[in-house]
Write an enzyme that holds these catalytic residues in place. Structure first.
Site, PDB file in Angstrom:
ATOM      1  N   TYR A 142       0.862  -1.181   0.000  1.00  0.00           N
ATOM      2  CA  TYR A 142       0.000   0.000   0.000  1.00  0.00           C
ATOM      3  C   TYR A 142       0.902   1.236   0.000  1.00  0.00           C
ATOM      4  CZ  TYR A 142      -3.708   3.149   1.849  1.00  0.00           C
ATOM      5  OH  TYR A 142      -4.599   4.168   2.064  1.00  0.00           O
ATOM      6  N   LYS A 172      -1.484  -1.092  -4.125  1.00  0.00           N
ATOM      7  CA  LYS A 172      -2.499  -0.048  -4.036  1.00  0.00           C
ATOM      8  C   LYS A 172      -1.713   1.245  -4.110  1.00  0.00           C
ATOM      9  CE  LYS A 172      -5.546   2.135  -0.670  1.00  0.00           C
ATOM     10  NZ  LYS A 172      -5.454   3.332  -1.445  1.00  0.00           N
TER      11      LYS A 172
HETATM   12  C1  LIG Z   1      -5.463  10.091   1.348  1.00  0.00           C
HETATM   13  C2  LIG Z   1      -6.652   9.220   1.121  1.00  0.00           C
HETATM   14  O1  LIG Z   1      -7.463   9.016   2.001  1.00  0.00           O
HETATM   15  N1  LIG Z   1      -6.767   8.689  -0.066  1.00  0.00           N
HETATM   16  C3  LIG Z   1      -7.845   7.868  -0.438  1.00  0.00           C
HETATM   17  C4  LIG Z   1      -7.352   6.521  -0.819  1.00  0.00           C
HETATM   18  O2  LIG Z   1      -6.191   6.229  -0.985  1.00  0.00           O
HETATM   19  C5  LIG Z   1      -8.684   8.439  -1.588  1.00  0.00           C
HETATM   20  O3  LIG Z   1      -9.779   7.605  -1.825  1.00  0.00           O
HETATM   21  C6  LIG Z   1      -9.150   9.854  -1.288  1.00  0.00           C
HETATM   22  O4  LIG Z   1      -9.957   9.831  -0.147  1.00  0.00           O
HETATM   23  C7  LIG Z   1      -9.933  10.439  -2.455  1.00  0.00           C
HETATM   24  O5  LIG Z   1      -9.141  10.375  -3.603  1.00  0.00           O
HETATM   25  C8  LIG Z   1     -10.378  11.867  -2.185  1.00  0.00           C
HETATM   26  O6  LIG Z   1      -9.269  12.724  -2.154  1.00  0.00           O
HETATM   27  C1  LIG Z   2      -8.478   5.281   0.597  1.00  0.00           C
HETATM   28  C2  LIG Z   2      -7.877   4.023   0.849  1.00  0.00           C
HETATM   29  O1  LIG Z   2      -7.637   3.285  -0.025  1.00  0.00           O
HETATM   30  C3  LIG Z   2      -7.763   3.655   2.220  1.00  0.00           C
HETATM   31  O2  LIG Z   2      -8.626   4.089   2.931  1.00  0.00           O
HETATM   32  O3  LIG Z   2      -6.871   2.956   2.634  1.00  0.00           O
END
Ligand SMILES: CC(=O)N[C@H](C=O)[C@@H](O)[C@H](O)[C@H](O)CO
Ligand SMILES: CC(=O)C(=O)O
Length: 308
Positions: A142, A172
């Site tokens: 991740y 990811k």
């Molecule tokens: C930093 C963070 O939480 N990233 C999420 C997943 O990796 C995203 O799904 C964001 O929430 C999304 O892109 C909105 O900025």
């Molecule tokens: C946003 C995402 O992938 C996480 O919540 O870990």
């Protein structure tokens, strides 16, 4: 390996429902699973990650949540991936063993972020120790440098990784560096690995580069719309796909300016789905009433190409 089919399409990064007094709210998860499947057409979940406040939960809570998602998702969800990353290696290993024991379809680990690995060998050594505890479970790295501060490029990390981590299944990828992602994908010639993108507002760019799918917070409540974007892209109807990306982007651009994080995601999911996600855990604090009113009005004002 517990692999039914290649993981593609959307994966919801699950929110951890909490009661008003801040305990994890397990009974809500049954409803949550049905909502994702029926209302959002999303059948894969990523549990205890960033959106799930995984690093703010106790080991016990993380296990209970993983068990509940496995149990409620049985025969309903396609893939349940459990994030088992932690700052302490033995805790991460314990969570990996637990995920394997309950039959998770995959595990994922972020880079340790207090004492940080300084090069790819140190990072892979840590990941390898966790992955080895679940030798029959597909393993995902991740990558989320904006939050971990670990900026080791994935393209570098992948070099020879399969020999060190035989269960390595993919990444990811939650970073805006599409050059790094493109290099990873171009080197994945046998297409054994999966690259799941994690910056929802620019998923279309990652799809164009060859990402297999996406893991994100917004697929909890914009999964159906984003699935329509994936369909348009596959057709291909690029103009329609762009329209969907512009509109999901219009919402995100608006809320990001107001201040958007996990607390706000919980509030948005609560008003969209009607399922009470509750407050976040400190140091996060509840979204303001003003945020909720504005975010709701913005979402309601969007006119989608499917006429909704
Ligand atoms: C930093 C963070 O939480 N990233 C999420 C997943 O990796 C995203 O799904 C964001 O929430 C999304 O892109 C909105 O900025
Ligand atoms: C946003 C995402 O992938 C996480 O919540 O870990």
């Amino acid at each position: 390996m517990k692999r039914m089919k290649k993981l593609q399409g959307l994966v919801a990064a699950t929110i951890t429902p909490m009661t008003p007094d801040g305990q994890i709210n397990l009974p809500v998860i049954r409803q949550y699973v049905d909502y994702l499947i029926k209302e959002q057409n999303v059948k894969n979940v990523f549990v205890n990650g960033t959106t799930g406040e995984g690093l703010s939960l106790s080991i016990q809570e993380r296990k209970q949540l993983a068990e509940e998602w496995m149990c409620q998702g049985k025969d309903k969800l396609d893939h349940v991936i459990i994030h088992v990353g932690a700052l302490s290696l033995p805790e991460s290993q314990e969570l990996a063993r637990h995920a394997a024991a309950i039959g998770a379809n995959g595990i994922a680990v972020i880079a340790p972020f207090f004492f940080k690995p300084t090069n790819k060998d140190e990072l892979v050594a840590f990941l390898q120790k966790v992955a080895a505890e679940a030798p029959a479970v597909p393993f995902y790295y991740y990558h989320i440098p904006p939050l971990t501060g670990v900026k080791i490029r994935v393209e570098e990390l992948l070099e020879g990784i399969k020999t060190r981590i035989p269960t390595f299944q993919g990444v990811k990828f939650s970073d805006t560096d599409l050059l790094d992602l493109a290099q990873c994908i171009s080197k994945n010639e046998t297409e054994q690995l999966e690259f799941l993108y994690g910056v929802d507002e620019q998923l279309l760019g990652a799809l164009a580069i060859g990402a297999d799918g996406a893991v994100g917070s917004t697929y909890n409540y914009l999964g159906r719309k984003t699935n329509l974007m994936l369909q348009a892209f596959a057709k291909p109807d690029l103009a329609l796909a762009q329209k969907y990306q512009f509109l999901t982007g219009e919402f995100l651009n608006f809320v990001i300016k107001l201040g958007f994080g996990v607390a706000q995601t919980k509030a948005v999911m609560t008003f969209v789905s009607g399922i009470p996600m509750g407050p976040p855990r400190l140091p996060l604090v509840d979204a303001s009433e003003e945020f909720i009113i504005k975010a709701k009005a913005k979402l309601d004002s969007i006119v989608w190409p499917d006429g909704d």
